[in-house]
Enzyme design. Structure first.
Site, PDB file in Angstrom:
ATOM      1  N   PRO A  23      -5.526   8.116   3.792  1.00  0.00           N
ATOM      2  CA  PRO A  23      -5.718   7.802   2.373  1.00  0.00           C
ATOM      3  C   PRO A  23      -5.260   6.390   2.037  1.00  0.00           C
ATOM      4  O   PRO A  23      -4.198   5.956   2.479  1.00  0.00           O
ATOM      5  CB  PRO A  23      -4.846   8.845   1.656  1.00  0.00           C
ATOM      6  CG  PRO A  23      -3.944   9.411   2.692  1.00  0.00           C
ATOM      7  CD  PRO A  23      -4.640   9.274   3.996  1.00  0.00           C
ATOM      8  N   CYS A  25      -5.057   3.865  -1.395  1.00  0.00           N
ATOM      9  CA  CYS A  25      -5.267   3.511  -2.801  1.00  0.00           C
ATOM     10  C   CYS A  25      -6.147   2.269  -2.888  1.00  0.00           C
ATOM     11  O   CYS A  25      -5.901   1.282  -2.181  1.00  0.00           O
ATOM     12  CB  CYS A  25      -3.938   3.186  -3.468  1.00  0.00           C
ATOM     13  SG  CYS A  25      -2.950   4.637  -3.807  1.00  0.00           S
ATOM     14  N   ALA A  57      -4.816   8.567  -2.721  1.00  0.00           N
ATOM     15  CA  ALA A  57      -3.987   9.417  -3.576  1.00  0.00           C
ATOM     16  C   ALA A  57      -4.695   9.574  -4.920  1.00  0.00           C
ATOM     17  O   ALA A  57      -4.935   8.599  -5.624  1.00  0.00           O
ATOM     18  CB  ALA A  57      -2.616   8.769  -3.767  1.00  0.00           C
ATOM     19  N   GLN A  99      -6.918  13.596  -1.071  1.00  0.00           N
ATOM     20  CA  GLN A  99      -5.468  13.631  -1.190  1.00  0.00           C
ATOM     21  C   GLN A  99      -5.109  13.763  -2.664  1.00  0.00           C
ATOM     22  O   GLN A  99      -5.533  12.944  -3.485  1.00  0.00           O
ATOM     23  CB  GLN A  99      -4.819  12.365  -0.616  1.00  0.00           C
ATOM     24  CG  GLN A  99      -3.294  12.505  -0.543  1.00  0.00           C
ATOM     25  CD  GLN A  99      -2.583  11.237  -0.102  1.00  0.00           C
ATOM     26  OE1 GLN A  99      -2.836  10.163  -0.643  1.00  0.00           O
ATOM     27  NE2 GLN A  99      -1.670  11.351   0.854  1.00  0.00           N
ATOM     28  N   TYR A 182       6.937   9.662  -3.660  1.00  0.00           N
ATOM     29  CA  TYR A 182       6.267  10.148  -4.862  1.00  0.00           C
ATOM     30  C   TYR A 182       6.836  11.518  -5.220  1.00  0.00           C
ATOM     31  O   TYR A 182       7.724  12.036  -4.535  1.00  0.00           O
ATOM     32  CB  TYR A 182       4.744  10.149  -4.655  1.00  0.00           C
ATOM     33  CG  TYR A 182       4.223   8.741  -4.418  1.00  0.00           C
ATOM     34  CD1 TYR A 182       4.416   7.752  -5.376  1.00  0.00           C
ATOM     35  CD2 TYR A 182       3.600   8.386  -3.224  1.00  0.00           C
ATOM     36  CE1 TYR A 182       3.990   6.446  -5.165  1.00  0.00           C
ATOM     37  CE2 TYR A 182       3.157   7.080  -3.006  1.00  0.00           C
ATOM     38  CZ  TYR A 182       3.362   6.117  -3.980  1.00  0.00           C
ATOM     39  OH  TYR A 182       2.939   4.825  -3.768  1.00  0.00           O
ATOM     40  N   ARG A 324      -5.075   0.663   7.908  1.00  0.00           N
ATOM     41  CA  ARG A 324      -5.443  -0.762   7.890  1.00  0.00           C
ATOM     42  C   ARG A 324      -6.488  -1.126   8.927  1.00  0.00           C
ATOM     43  O   ARG A 324      -7.351  -1.978   8.672  1.00  0.00           O
ATOM     44  CB  ARG A 324      -4.177  -1.616   8.055  1.00  0.00           C
ATOM     45  CG  ARG A 324      -3.312  -1.596   6.809  1.00  0.00           C
ATOM     46  CD  ARG A 324      -1.929  -2.092   7.069  1.00  0.00           C
ATOM     47  NE  ARG A 324      -1.184  -1.192   7.936  1.00  0.00           N
ATOM     48  CZ  ARG A 324       0.077  -1.384   8.301  1.00  0.00           C
ATOM     49  NH1 ARG A 324       0.721  -2.467   7.905  1.00  0.00           N
ATOM     50  NH2 ARG A 324       0.696  -0.511   9.080  1.00  0.00           N
TER      51      ARG A 324
HETATM   52  C1  LIG Z   1      -4.230  -0.373   1.128  1.00  0.00           C
HETATM   53  C2  LIG Z   1      -3.400   0.840   1.465  1.00  0.00           C
HETATM   54  C3  LIG Z   1      -3.329   1.892   0.554  1.00  0.00           C
HETATM   55  C4  LIG Z   1      -2.622   3.058   0.872  1.00  0.00           C
HETATM   56  N1  LIG Z   1      -2.660   4.128   0.016  1.00  0.00           N
HETATM   57  C5  LIG Z   1      -2.140   5.321   0.402  1.00  0.00           C
HETATM   58  C6  LIG Z   1      -2.379   6.498  -0.351  1.00  0.00           C
HETATM   59  O1  LIG Z   1      -3.104   6.505  -1.342  1.00  0.00           O
HETATM   60  N2  LIG Z   1      -1.805   7.650   0.086  1.00  0.00           N
HETATM   61  C7  LIG Z   1      -1.030   7.697   1.204  1.00  0.00           C
HETATM   62  O2  LIG Z   1      -0.531   8.766   1.554  1.00  0.00           O
HETATM   63  N3  LIG Z   1      -0.825   6.586   1.961  1.00  0.00           N
HETATM   64  C8  LIG Z   1      -1.381   5.427   1.593  1.00  0.00           C
HETATM   65  N4  LIG Z   1      -1.245   4.326   2.410  1.00  0.00           N
HETATM   66  C9  LIG Z   1      -0.584   4.492   3.709  1.00  0.00           C
HETATM   67  C10 LIG Z   1      -1.634   4.737   4.797  1.00  0.00           C
HETATM   68  O3  LIG Z   1      -2.358   5.946   4.574  1.00  0.00           O
HETATM   69  C11 LIG Z   1      -0.990   4.797   6.199  1.00  0.00           C
HETATM   70  O4  LIG Z   1      -0.140   5.907   6.258  1.00  0.00           O
HETATM   71  C12 LIG Z   1      -0.209   3.527   6.539  1.00  0.00           C
HETATM   72  O5  LIG Z   1      -0.910   2.367   6.137  1.00  0.00           O
HETATM   73  C13 LIG Z   1       0.104   3.427   8.029  1.00  0.00           C
HETATM   74  O6  LIG Z   1      -1.096   3.462   8.777  1.00  0.00           O
HETATM   75  P1  LIG Z   1      -1.775   2.117   9.404  1.00  0.00           P
HETATM   76  O7  LIG Z   1      -0.734   1.456  10.258  1.00  0.00           O
HETATM   77  O8  LIG Z   1      -2.945   2.645  10.193  1.00  0.00           O
HETATM   78  O9  LIG Z   1      -2.207   1.243   8.258  1.00  0.00           O
HETATM   79  C14 LIG Z   1      -1.920   3.149   2.093  1.00  0.00           C
HETATM   80  C15 LIG Z   1      -1.957   2.053   2.976  1.00  0.00           C
HETATM   81  C16 LIG Z   1      -2.699   0.929   2.683  1.00  0.00           C
HETATM   82  C17 LIG Z   1      -2.752  -0.188   3.691  1.00  0.00           C
END
Ligand SMILES: Cc1cc2nc3c(=O)[nH]c(=O)nc-3n(C[C@H](O)[C@H](O)[C@H](O)COP(=O)(O)O)c2cc1C
Length: 357
Positions: A23, A25, A57, A99, A182, A324
């Site tokens: 997920p 945002c 989210a 989510q 949260y 990412r």
């Molecule tokens: C732009 C962005 C928005 C995110 N929004 C959420 C979200 O809405 N809900 C959530 O649980 N995690 C959110 N995260 C966390 C990611 O889901 C993920 O757990 C975190 O970035 C680590 O994974 P990665 O190393 O592959 O980026 C967000 C991360 C990024 C980069």
């Protein structure tokens, strides 16, 4: 031995491989409505071969938004555009998931690119914001109002009503957001929950709000469809929530009908020392899977096909979620399959770009 491209069944839902869009945002909604940005953002990752495409989210109440621009599902009119997006995702062979979230004391802030600070009421923010305990996340943040019993029940009902709308929009999996500081994580962690009633103090009290949300959602969510919970497996702070409590929590959640634990970490308090590095949260997915016997998703700094494939092959997690890396490369699964020499069908329109390399 399973690989990154082995299918997985969660209840009656078939995932074509082990790759999920974590997920993220987008802070791109007006009044909680999805729009064409969400269609392209989520849709292109379904085209790219992900098995599971999860919304960001999605707020269950307006005051539970992180920012005024959050996606929301607190009213029926928000269903239709989501339904169109989910139909598109399914037409690409991916599973649409939602989510559901309440931001708790981290509500009413600006998007990261505007600084992420509190937004005033004159700029679209709102007061009060709510939390288990009337303490701000950090000094100078908005002081939340402590939720009373009626307030907690209102939030529990809001999660179930949003899940009902998610079902109407065609989502096939719900993920309850109980991570990253949260609201539901705020109840779990002794660092943010200082209550003395049946929702605070002892472990069973701190997990009560989340268990009630799971039960309320399970009452309306079909038996045939899975429910996931995202947790912060540790606060990375002495005296906070930790991996032992996570395992104990998952033992409580499993009999309530939770099918997948998405293992993230951190976010309860500022200044936690987090040992960031490739796959740094994988040990939590591995331990919870082994000790609580529940499928887990590993997430966090997983970026290469070999890394992801090795994690699945070693059975350290059942699914890999990526955030990412999917922003950098929406077609990551198609490219990963080609790199690993595993056959995978690209959409016919893109077939000539993904012939075996
Ligand atoms: C732009 C962005 C928005 C995110 N929004 C959420 C979200 O809405 N809900 C959530 O649980 N995690 C959110 N995260 C966390 C990611 O889901 C993920 O757990 C975190 O970035 C680590 O994974 P990665 O190393 O592959 O980026 C967000 C991360 C990024 C980069």
């Amino acid at each position: 031995m399973p690989t990154l491209f082995s299918p997985l069944k969660l209840r009656d839902v078939h995932l074509r491989n082990r790759i999920g869009v974590s997920p993220m945002c987008q802070y791109s909604s007006v009044d909680g409505f999805a729009n064409k940005w969400h269609l392209v953002h989520l849709g292109s990752r379904a085209v790219g071969g992900a098995a599971l495409v999860m919304t960001e989210a999605t707020a269950v109440t307006p005051e539970g938004r992180i920012s005024p621009q959050d996606l929301g599902l607190w009213k029926d009119t928000q269903i239709e555009i989501l339904a169109q997006i989910f139909r598109f995702i399914e037409a690409q062979g991916a599973v649409p998931a939602m989510q559901l979230a309440h931001a708790g004391r981290k509500a009413s802030t600006s998007p990261p690119w505007e600084g992420g600070d509190a937004v005033s009421e004159t700029n679209g923010g709102w007061r009060p914001i709510y939390a288990p305990t009337a303490e701000p996340f950090k000094k100078d943040d908005i002081v939340p109002r402590e939720l009373d019993h009626a307030g907690i029940q209102y939030v529990v009902r809001a999660f179930a009503q949003s899940a009902q709308r998610a079902l109407a929009s065609g989502a096939k999996m719900i993920e309850i957001h109980a991570a990253h500081g949260y609201l539901l994580h705020e109840f779990l962690s002794p660092l943010s929950n200082k209550r003395t009633d049946e929702y605070g103090g002892a472990f069973d009290n701190r997990t009560r709000a989340l268990r009630e949300v799971v039960q309320a959602i399970r009452r309306i969510w079909p038996e045939s469809l899975p429910v996931a919970v995202r947790i912060s497996a540790t606060d990375w702070v002495e005296g906070g929530w930790d991996a032992d409590q996570s395992v104990a929590l998952v033992h409580q959640l499993k009999p309530l009908g939770v099918d997948l634990i998405d293992c993230s970490s951190g976010g309860a308090v500022p200044n936690a020392k987090i040992p960031l590095g490739p796959g740094y949260q994988v040990p939590f997915a591995e331990r919870i899977r082994r000790e609580a016997q529940v499928p887990t998703a590993a997430v966090g700094m997983i970026t290469t096909p070999e890394q992801a494939n090795d994690l699945i092959r070693a059975r350290r997690a059942d699914v890999i979620f990526m955030a990412r890396e999917f922003l950098r490369e929406p077609y990551w699964p198609l490219n990963a399959a080609a790199d690993l020499g595993i056959p995978m069908k690209a959409p016919v329109q893109y077939g000539r770009a993904f012939v075996a390399r």
